[in-house]
Design an enzyme around this catalytic site. Structure first.
Site, short mmCIF file in Angstrom:
data_model
loop_
_atom_site.label_atom_id
_atom_site.label_comp_id
_atom_site.label_asym_id
_atom_site.label_seq_id
_atom_site.Cartn_x
_atom_site.Cartn_y
_atom_site.Cartn_z
N LYS A 1 75.91 43.11 13.66
CA LYS A 1 75.96 44.41 14.35
C LYS A 1 74.55 44.91 14.69
CE LYS A 1 76.51 48.32 11.80
NZ LYS A 1 75.50 49.39 12.00
N ASN A 2 73.68 44.93 13.69
CA ASN A 2 72.38 45.56 13.90
C ASN A 2 71.42 44.71 14.72
OD1 ASN A 2 73.32 47.80 12.64
ND2 ASN A 2 72.27 47.43 10.69
N CYS B 1 72.99 62.39 9.37
CA CYS B 1 74.29 61.76 9.18
C CYS B 1 74.58 61.74 7.68
CB CYS B 1 74.34 60.37 9.79
SG CYS B 1 73.52 59.13 8.82
N ARG C 1 67.50 61.23 8.45
CA ARG C 1 67.19 60.18 9.42
C ARG C 1 66.49 60.70 10.69
NH1 ARG C 1 72.19 56.11 9.71
NH2 ARG C 1 70.54 54.70 10.39
N VAL D 1 63.73 60.86 13.86
CA VAL D 1 63.26 59.83 14.79
C VAL D 1 61.82 60.12 15.22
CG1 VAL D 1 65.51 59.07 15.66
CG2 VAL D 1 64.38 61.01 16.75
N ASP E 1 71.56 48.54 2.87
CA ASP E 1 72.90 48.33 3.40
C ASP E 1 73.79 47.51 2.46
OD1 ASP E 1 72.23 49.80 5.59
OD2 ASP E 1 71.97 48.10 6.94
N ARG F 1 83.43 50.50 12.16
CA ARG F 1 82.15 50.55 12.88
C ARG F 1 81.35 49.28 12.65
NH1 ARG F 1 78.45 55.54 12.18
NH2 ARG F 1 77.30 54.10 13.50
N1 EPU Z 1 62.45 57.32 9.24
C1 EPU Z 1 61.69 58.44 9.50
N2 EPU Z 1 61.30 58.66 10.80
C2 EPU Z 1 61.65 57.83 11.81
C3 EPU Z 1 62.43 56.70 11.53
C4 EPU Z 1 62.81 56.46 10.22
O1 EPU Z 1 61.36 59.21 8.60
O2 EPU Z 1 61.27 58.12 12.95
C5 EPU Z 1 62.85 57.04 7.85
C6 EPU Z 1 64.37 57.12 7.65
O3 EPU Z 1 64.81 58.43 7.44
C7 EPU Z 1 64.56 56.22 6.45
C8 EPU Z 1 63.50 55.12 6.68
O4 EPU Z 1 62.55 55.69 7.56
O5 EPU Z 1 64.25 56.92 5.28
C9 EPU Z 1 64.01 53.83 7.26
O6 EPU Z 1 64.92 54.10 8.33
P1 EPU Z 1 65.07 53.16 9.60
O7 EPU Z 1 64.49 53.83 10.76
O8 EPU Z 1 64.57 51.79 9.27
O9 EPU Z 1 66.64 53.12 9.77
P2 EPU Z 1 67.39 52.94 11.15
O10 EPU Z 1 66.56 52.13 12.06
O11 EPU Z 1 67.89 54.25 11.61
C10 EPU Z 1 68.58 50.69 10.54
C11 EPU Z 1 69.99 50.19 10.47
C12 EPU Z 1 70.69 50.84 9.27
C13 EPU Z 1 69.89 50.47 8.02
C14 EPU Z 1 68.43 50.89 8.15
C15 EPU Z 1 67.56 50.47 7.00
C16 EPU Z 1 70.49 49.74 12.78
C17 EPU Z 1 71.26 50.09 13.99
N3 EPU Z 1 70.67 50.51 11.71
O12 EPU Z 1 68.66 52.11 10.69
O13 EPU Z 1 71.97 50.28 9.20
O14 EPU Z 1 70.46 51.10 6.89
O15 EPU Z 1 67.87 50.33 9.36
O16 EPU Z 1 67.58 49.10 6.85
O17 EPU Z 1 69.75 48.77 12.77
C18 EPU Z 1 74.24 50.18 8.56
O18 EPU Z 1 74.36 49.14 9.23
O19 EPU Z 1 75.13 50.56 7.74
C19 EPU Z 1 73.04 50.99 8.70
C20 EPU Z 1 73.00 52.28 8.34
#
Ligand code: EPU
Length: 422
Positions: free
Chosen positions: A22-23, A117, A122, A124, A305, A397
């Site tokens: 998925k990811n 969520c 989370r 960006v 995950d 999902r």
């Molecule tokens: N973070 C920030 N600022 C940002 C981005 C991230 O503070 O701008 C923080 C987040 O809040 C978190 C950490 O950095 O504490 C890591 O988050 P990351 O950005 O890596 O997560 P993501 O990219 O939103 C992806 C996966 C998630 C998985 C995480 C961590 C996808 C589509 N989603 O999310 O997958 O848990 O990386 O490995 O790739 C799942 O599949 O169940 C799922 C939630």
């Protein structure tokens, strides 16, 4: 509303097939925005998140044909907005992955802010700071991110923390920027590496994807691609944990052993036997489950995950285990539900102390997020009596027909329809 009914305590035996990741599929679908022409994605899992991404790409003017396990995306007629509306983004946070490609390709992107969520706030901010460094003018108003740039230009970005989708968004944006970008402290997940491979197939010049420093030399245009998506390490890990919980002997077909090494190391400590058999992995358990401590970390650490599924396993292990979640601040939503099934778990801030019990007991439980749902399914497989997992739309999902796959290896599990209880 759909629910999953499980009658537990059956050992799992046979073969189970892993679907595409998925990811990995989600960012690759978004990468189709970077070129004209028709791209073909193979080994795409049949999931709700794929449907949501297809709907988003259609909204952005692409023609998308979903015929799982293939998805075709054709440039079609782009609408003038380059906009990802709240209605779609709120269904799936990964929609933010269109931001980088849209601004790089069309000079303007308007994407709804994802908001929090169930598993955490989370933010960006890293995506936005990175795009700003590449020269985009970013404004946030009325719940939307507006990014504008006549042409992005290469820059150096040091991420405050490794972020998976942040790294991916920036790689895609930089692929069409003018000049060289260097990204430091990147996420090293296999899905990031996979996106790098696809971008390079499209004619991009990405070096180091899958390591903490990535260089991208921007090009003027990119071509469509044909790509077979890697196997889903988290789905595969979920199957390994399920067999660990029930006992038995299963060949997990297409299990990405190398990508799962941090998980496999912990599962072996918990007394699972796990061996490669060519492209597959055999998992079995004869000895009693043993409590093992785990702390989640960015790849190549133990993936967040897999934390919920590992906790279900530890809930019925001998001895105590300490599970520490370091990535998301609210990722213990499965704990109150596991407690309803007789688990012995105490939460202290970001740590769960799990005292293994001899037997979980089947109960009616509620899925709260994707991986929490998988944890409840594992608990149901090993529990005495009947478990009903509600709100399985979370499960849908990220797991393709999990009840069918588990039934094929001997689980007593089925999808049922129950009265809407929300
Ligand atoms: N973070 C920030 N600022 C940002 C981005 C991230 O503070 O701008 C923080 C987040 O809040 C978190 C950490 O950095 O504490 C890591 O988050 P990351 O950005 O890596 O997560 P993501 O990219 O939103 C992806 C996966 C998630 C998985 C995480 C961590 C996808 C589509 N989603 O999310 O997958 O848990 O990386 O490995 O790739 C799942 O599949 O169940 C799922 C939630």
């Amino acid at each position: 509303m759909d629910a999953i009914r499980i009658r537990g305590t059956r050992k799992l035996e046979g073969r189970i097939q892993v679907s595409g990741a998925k990811n990995a599929a989600l960012p690759i679908l978004c990468a189709t925005l970077l070129s004209d022409g028709e791209s073909l994605l193979r080994n795409v899992p049949g999931l709700r998140d794929i449907e949501t991404t297809a709907a988003l790409l259609r909204f952005l003017g692409r023609e998308v044909t979903v015929g799982i396990p293939q998805v075709r995306v054709h440039a079609g007629h782009r609408n003038g907005l380059a906009e990802a509306p709240y209605e779609l983004v709120r269904q799936m946070r990964a929609s933010v992955l269109v931001l980088g490609p849209l601004v790089a390709r069309f000079g303007r992107a308007k994407v709804s802010l994802p908001g929090g969520c169930q598993i955490g706030a989370r933010p960006v901010d890293q995506h936005l700071l990175g795009l700003e460094a590449l020269g985009a003018k970013i404004t946030v108003e009325h719940g939307y991110i507006l990014a504008e740039a006549a042409r992005l230009r290469g820059a150096e970005v040091v991420f405050d923390m490794p972020t998976v989708t942040g790294t991916e968004n920036l790689m895609m944006a930089a692929a069409l920027a003018k000049g060289r970008s260097t990204f430091v402290n990147c996420a090293r997940e296999p899905e990031v590496e996979e996106l790098g491979r696809v971008l390079n197939k499209m004619g991009a010049r990405v070096e180091g994807a899958g390591t903490s420093v990535i260089h991208v030399d921007g090009v003027d245009e990119l071509a469509p691609f044909d790509h077979t998506i890697i196997a889903d390490r988290i789905e595969a890990g979920t199957f390994l944990a399920a067999v660990g919980a029930t006992g038995g002997n299963v060949l997990v077909q297409g299990c990405p052993f190398d990508d799962l090494e941090p998980v496999i190391a912990k599962l072996r400590k918990a007394n699972l036997e796990i061996e490669r058999e060519g492209k597959d992995v055999r998992v079995s358990r004869e000895k009693p489950l043993r409590g093992v401590d785990v702390t989640t970390a960015p790849h190549p650490g133990f993936p967040t995950d897999m934390q919920a599924q590992f906790m279900a396993l530890m809930a019925c292990a001998e001895g105590r285990s300490v599970l520490t979640e370091t990535i998301f601040e609210n990722r213990f939503m499965h704990v109150p539900e596991l407690l309803r099934m007789g688990a012995d778990i105490e939460i202290h801030s970001n740590t769960a102390i799990v005292g293994g019990v001899e037997m979980l007991s089947g109960a009616s439980v509620m899925a709260t997020d994707l991986r929490a749902s998988a944890s409840l399914v594992i608990a149901g497989l090993v529990a005495d009596g009947e478990t009903i997992v509600r709100r399985v739309y979370h499960l849908d999902r990220g797991y393709q027909a999990i009840e069918k796959k588990l039934a094929l290896v001997g689980a007593d599990i089925e999808r049922i329809n129950i009265a809407d209880e929300d």
